[in-house]
Scaffold this motif. Structure first.
Motif, short mmCIF file in Angstrom:
data_model
loop_
_atom_site.label_atom_id
_atom_site.label_comp_id
_atom_site.label_asym_id
_atom_site.label_seq_id
_atom_site.Cartn_x
_atom_site.Cartn_y
_atom_site.Cartn_z
N UNK A 33 -15.13 6.97 2.99
CA UNK A 33 -15.41 5.55 3.19
C UNK A 33 -15.58 5.21 4.66
N UNK A 521 -0.32 -4.04 4.80
CA UNK A 521 -1.76 -3.93 5.03
C UNK A 521 -2.10 -3.35 6.41
N UNK A 566 -6.05 -4.02 7.14
CA UNK A 566 -6.89 -4.56 6.07
C UNK A 566 -6.41 -5.96 5.72
N UNK A 569 -9.06 -7.81 1.08
CA UNK A 569 -9.61 -6.66 0.35
C UNK A 569 -11.00 -6.29 0.84
N UNK B 127 -4.81 -2.37 -1.26
CA UNK B 127 -5.55 -3.61 -1.49
C UNK B 127 -6.32 -3.55 -2.80
N UNK B 128 -7.00 -2.45 -3.00
CA UNK B 128 -7.89 -2.35 -4.15
C UNK B 128 -7.23 -1.50 -5.24
N UNK B 152 -6.43 -6.95 -5.17
CA UNK B 152 -7.68 -7.12 -5.89
C UNK B 152 -7.75 -6.09 -7.01
N UNK B 154 -9.64 -4.12 -10.04
CA UNK B 154 -10.97 -3.69 -10.45
C UNK B 154 -10.86 -3.06 -11.84
N UNK B 174 -13.55 4.44 -3.98
CA UNK B 174 -13.60 3.12 -3.33
C UNK B 174 -12.32 2.33 -3.54
N UNK B 176 -7.88 2.05 -3.64
CA UNK B 176 -6.69 2.56 -2.96
C UNK B 176 -5.72 3.22 -3.93
#
Lengths: 680, 285
Positions: A33, A521, A566, A569, B127-128, B152, B154, B174, B176
């Motif tokens: 990423x 974060x 972060x 999100x 986060x994800x 968030x 998904x 993509x 976490x």
């Protein structure tokens, strides 16, 4: 769960999978990423995101990547692994980033162990280890085709395929990348630094049962690089054919992982690598007496001048001073004057072939809840052939034993002890130790202290050099009758260099105090370090300048930090910085030793289809030139029938007009390109 | 004065039913389920609870049935008596409730918000969060949409067209972290191996769905232990005994925590022990 399957935050520092907070080193992880967010075209560029790392093109199109960089063209003090295969080349102690047989999009993640790691990887893991891990075919589901075009001659392409069976998976990718290098003319001429590189990288994985996994990796690369004229040659002749470097590489690797139990596993890996580089060029040589082109230029390739050079102890100035009193040389010069009306022109090549065969056994054993041990043995055979550098073929066989022990002494305290013993034919025996203590002061917050030592052993060239630059494809009448006109055949350039064979390994001693913490974060790693590099081979060792000695020393002292934040999100902010004081007794060791350097990368996912990322890099300074660059990338993703398309537009903008390290390295325009990738 | 007397009469009328219920006889309960340790342990725990219950030996003698698991729940519903399902898949329970059964269920699994709260404590950087969902999962896509926390979510919808392996390969890089709901159809042994190995290779931790997954290699999970289910069942039984109707179906309210320390340690997670984790979790908004 078997140890082999255990997740690992970092694998590289001590060869054992362990959380970053317990690793006996500072580690920077660049995952896919982050690679994509950086917008980088070439693999070496993403290493700008590592604090304290220099990753720039110093020599036209040849990148220099160095941690706590010193010499400008120095990529010999850092080990680079590609799927466990050492990319550190034995012939000329270097890592050739251009020809590495991998495309940036084949890479899953890069782990950079900052600081010496010879205790885990042996000699030449000197200042750092960069471990490049390609994508596992089991984790890819789609075929990919991509094209990229931009200014500055950028024209890249890649095709990758993947397949899965019941217990097998494979992937294969072919790629091509090309660009025109620096575009600012230097002294009125375009820099000869175009390059074109093609790579092949494949992997096949077979899980034969729950205890055994086999992997086969095959690949290679070929390259064509324009190279700049050698100043030593340009002083004595006129280039008729610009230097072009052609490279070929191939590798084959096999790995077998066997799981004895949930706490014990064995890995046996072997690989062979082949590398060939040839730089050829054509020159019409100047008459050393007149400074003009003519038959007298052939004197530089005469046997008599070579003998006079040898009689003068390899001192070029003394040789020319002695010419007026040297009967044989004057006689030869006189006979050359009889060949009227022709210039002496010849082609030459700097050739190098390197082969490496490596076999390694590694045992990983969770002795109990508190102790983990990684131990192993390695045998390696390096063979280097070169007419220009070695006047023949040299071999070096090395044997190694290593062990790294991680002990949870008390609940919040982890002790890492490691050592690497090795013996090779050139350098004898060496032992590289490392000790580290990690203290988890609170959940998510760890302090560490690490002490390590490492060596960089002289390479085969440094130890065994006998340079001989041969005159090939000479102009007539020299080609028809070299013995009569030059005194010998084959005919060599009069300058030859020989290594004394007594050079000692370079040494480094490093201490660091570090902190690694996780907040909400936010992730932070800070490191204070002191490094002493001694017995350095600081002087040039090329066919024209050759000063073999261990007189150099460098002291580094400084602080580095990396922060990942972060806030939401859709946002990622990553900052790195390094402040390093460098002291040395050799000016050349400070060329790319920047006092301050850093990077900032911000990635923003605007919507499910749109993403923006921007990066800023600076170094103050490289060879008295400040380096500053800003990048911007816009990504748009959408579906088209069964395919998923992603468009990427990237612009790289220099924020100043300073050259990069040397005055000839400059961009006139921003580099920009558009890329389309299709997955299906 | 008259007004005051009327008020007193009204109060007595309101209180009368509860005093009458207090004198109602104990519930006769039959426990339906496969013979085994879980059923015998469950019965013993009910008997030891000291509640006004009589555990009878046949369905005919019972006032209501307790059904352990999906199969027993379906069987028990055919008896025509009130049924409390325990550790029943949410999809099945909601399906029969829509048809108007006289039943309620303690769903298999734990509440999404509870799992996420634990995840947040252990992974402050996350986060994800990808949540794998199938048609019979304990959480629905709607539950994900209702979540209003900081993370968030998904949804990763598994279907015959969207095979689990491809979904993981495409989506996981993509994200976490991966969170799994209880879903017996979706997460069998083969799927467990696929999910855990893929997530390890991609260095994305997996949370949930229950303790056996954690023992296999998922980081941690809240789960409904036998004790948690008994305690929740007793609350339902007492409610039914007093009001002759069931409480609303749902997950257990106080689930247990299990953490795989090796895996949590490998991922550098903020974790010292399960008690501290539970305390921290309760502090979350």
């Amino acid at each position: 769960m078997p140890l082999a399957d255990m997740p690992a935050m970092v694998l590289t520092p001590a060869r054992v999978s362990q959380p970053q907070s317990e690793a006996p080193a500072s580690v920077t992880v660049i995952d896919r990423n982050l690679i994509e967010a950086s917008g980088a075209r070439e693999l070496y560029e993403v290493l700008k995101l590592v604090p304290g790392m220099t990753a720039i093109k110093v020599d036209g199109n040849v990148p220099t990547v160095a941690y706590h960089g010193t010499q400008a063209r120095d990529s010999r003090r850092m080990l680079v692994l590609l799927d466990g295969r050492s990319q550190y080349q034995p012939g000329l102690s270097r890592v050739n980033w251009n020809d590495m047989p991998v495309d940036i999009r084949d890479v899953e993640r890069i782990e950079v162990t900052r600081g010496p790691a010879a205790a885990a990887y042996g000699a030449n893991a000197f200042t750092a280890v960069v471990n490049i891990i390609t994508r596992d075919p089991r984790d890819i589901s789609k075929h990919t085709v991509s094209v990229r075009g931009g200014n500055n001659g950028i024209l890249d392409g890649r095709a990758a395929a993947v397949g899965h069976g019941d217990n097998t998976a494979w992937r294969a990718s072919v790629s091509r990348r090309a660009d025109d290098g620096y575009d600012e003319p230097f002294e009125g001429e375009t820099r000869p630094d175009r390059k074109r590189i093609e790579t092949l990288n494949t992997e096949w994985v077979w899980e034969s049962d729950s205890h055994n996994t086999f992997a086969l990796q095959v690949g290679g690369s070929q390259s064509r690089l324009e190279r700049q004229q050698e100043s030593g040659v340009a002083d004595i002749g006129r280039y008729t054919r610009e230097p072009v470097q052609k490279g070929e590489r191939a590798f084959l690797g096999l790995e077998w992982q066997h799981v004895f139990s949930a706490t014990h596993q064995l890995k046996i890996s072997t690989y062979g690598q082949y590398n060939k580089e040839v730089t050829d060029f054509g020159v019409c040589y100047l008459d050393p007496f007149t400074g003009q082109q003519g038959p007298g230029g052939a004197l530089l390739f005469s046997q008599e001048l070579r003998e006079l050079y040898s009689q003068n102890g390899g001192d070029t100035a003394a040789t020319f001073a002695a010419v007026p009193t040297s009967g044989p040389v004057l006689s030869r010069y006189g006979s050359l004057q009889g060949v009227a009306g022709v210039n002496f022109c010849a082609d030459s090549e700097l050739d190098l072939q390197e082969e490496r065969y490596d076999l390694e056994v590694q045992d990983t054993w969770q002795i109990n809840d508190r102790m983990r041990l990684v131990s192993g043995a390695n045998v390696r055979h390096d063979r280097v052939s070169s007419q220009a550098y070695l006047s023949g073929t040299e071999d070096n066989v090395s044997y190694r034993l290593f062990g790294n022990l991680a002990v949870d002494v008390l609940s919040p305290l982890t002790l890492n002890l490691g050592g690497y013993w090795e013996r090779d034919q050139i350098n004898g025996e060496h032992f590289s130790p490392r000790g580290g203590v990690s203290w988890r002061v609170a959940p998510g917050h760890t302090l560490r202290y690490v002490y390590s030592r490492a060596v960089r052993t002289p390479d085969i060239y440094e130890d065994q050099a006998i340079t001989n630059i041969q005159a090939l494809d000479m102009s007539e009448p020299f080609a028809s009758n070299p013995e009569a006109l030059l005194g010998w055949s084959p005919s060599y350039f009069f300058i030859t260099q020989s290594s004394p064979g007594t050079l000692k390994p370079e040494k480094i001693r490093s201490e660091e105090i570090g902190y690694y913490g996780q907040f909400r974060f936010l992730e932070l790693d800070v490191r204070y370090f002191q490094e002493e590099l001694t017995d350095l081979l600081s002087h040039a060792l090329n066919p024209f300048e050759f000063e073999p000695n261990n007189e150099g020393w460098v002291k580094h002292q400084g602080t580095e930090a990396q922060l990942t934040f972060r806030p939401t999100v859709n946002h990622l902010l990553r900052l790195t910085g390094a402040h390093i004081h460098t002291h040395t007794n050799k000016k050349t060791e400070t060329r790319i030793a920047a006092r301050d350097s850093g990077s900032a990368l911000w990635a923003w996912q605007l919507a499910s289809q749109w993403g923006v990322s921007t990066a800023y890099y600076f170094a103050n300074d490289y060879n008295d030139y400040r380096y500053e660059r800003a990048d911007l990338q816009i990504r748009f993703r959408h579906r088209a029938g069964p395919a998923e398309l992603e468009w990427r537009a990237v612009i790289q903008h220099a924020l100043n007009k300073e050259p990069i390290v040397f005055e000839e390295n400059q961009y006139q325009e921003d580099r920009m390109w558009l890329e389309l990738e299709m997955k299906i | 004065m008259r007004q005051g007397r009327d008020w007193l009469i009204a109060l007595l009328l309101v209180l009368a039913p509860s005093s009458l219920f207090a004198q109602t006889p104990p519930l006769a309960v039959y426990v339906e389920g496969a013979q085994g340790h879980f059923r015998s342990g469950f019965i013993q725990a009910l008997q030891a609870a000291g509640q006004p219950l009589v555990l009878v030996a046949s369905e005919q003698d019972s006032d209501m049935l307790i059904a352990l698991g999906d199969e027993a729940f379906s069987r028990a519903l055919e008896q025509g008596k009130p049924v409390l399902g325990v550790f029943v898949s949410r999809a099945l329970a909601e399906k029969v409730e829509r048809k108007g059964c006289h039943c309620a269920a303690i769903w298999a699994g734990v509440a999404l918000d509870d799992q996420l709260a634990m995840l947040e404590v252990m992974m402050p950087l996350a986060r994800k969060v990808g949540v794998v969902l199938g048609p019979n999962s304990a959480w629905s896509q709607g539950a994900l949409q209702d979540y209003s926390g900081r993370l968030s979510l998904f949804p990763m919808l598994v279907s015959p067209e969207n095979e689990l392996g491809d979904l993981l390969r495409e989506t996981l890089p993509e994200l976490d972290v991966l969170l799994l709901p209880v879903d017996e159809d979706l997460f069998g042994p083969a799927a467990a191996k696929l999910i855990l190995l893929t997530s390890y290779r991609l260095r994305r931790p997996v949370f949930g769905p229950e303790q056996s997954y954690v023992q296999a290699g998922s980081v941690a999970s809240l789960y409904a232990s036998g004790g948690d289910l008994v305690a929740e069942a007793l609350v339902h039984l007492e409610s039914f005994r007093q009001r002759k109707r069931f409480r609303r179906s749902g997950f257990v309210h106080t689930p247990s925590v299990i953490v795989n320390e090796h895996v949590a340690g490998s991922f550098d997670m903020r974790y010292s022990n399960t008690e501290a984790l539970r305390d921290a979790q309760e502090m979350l908004p």
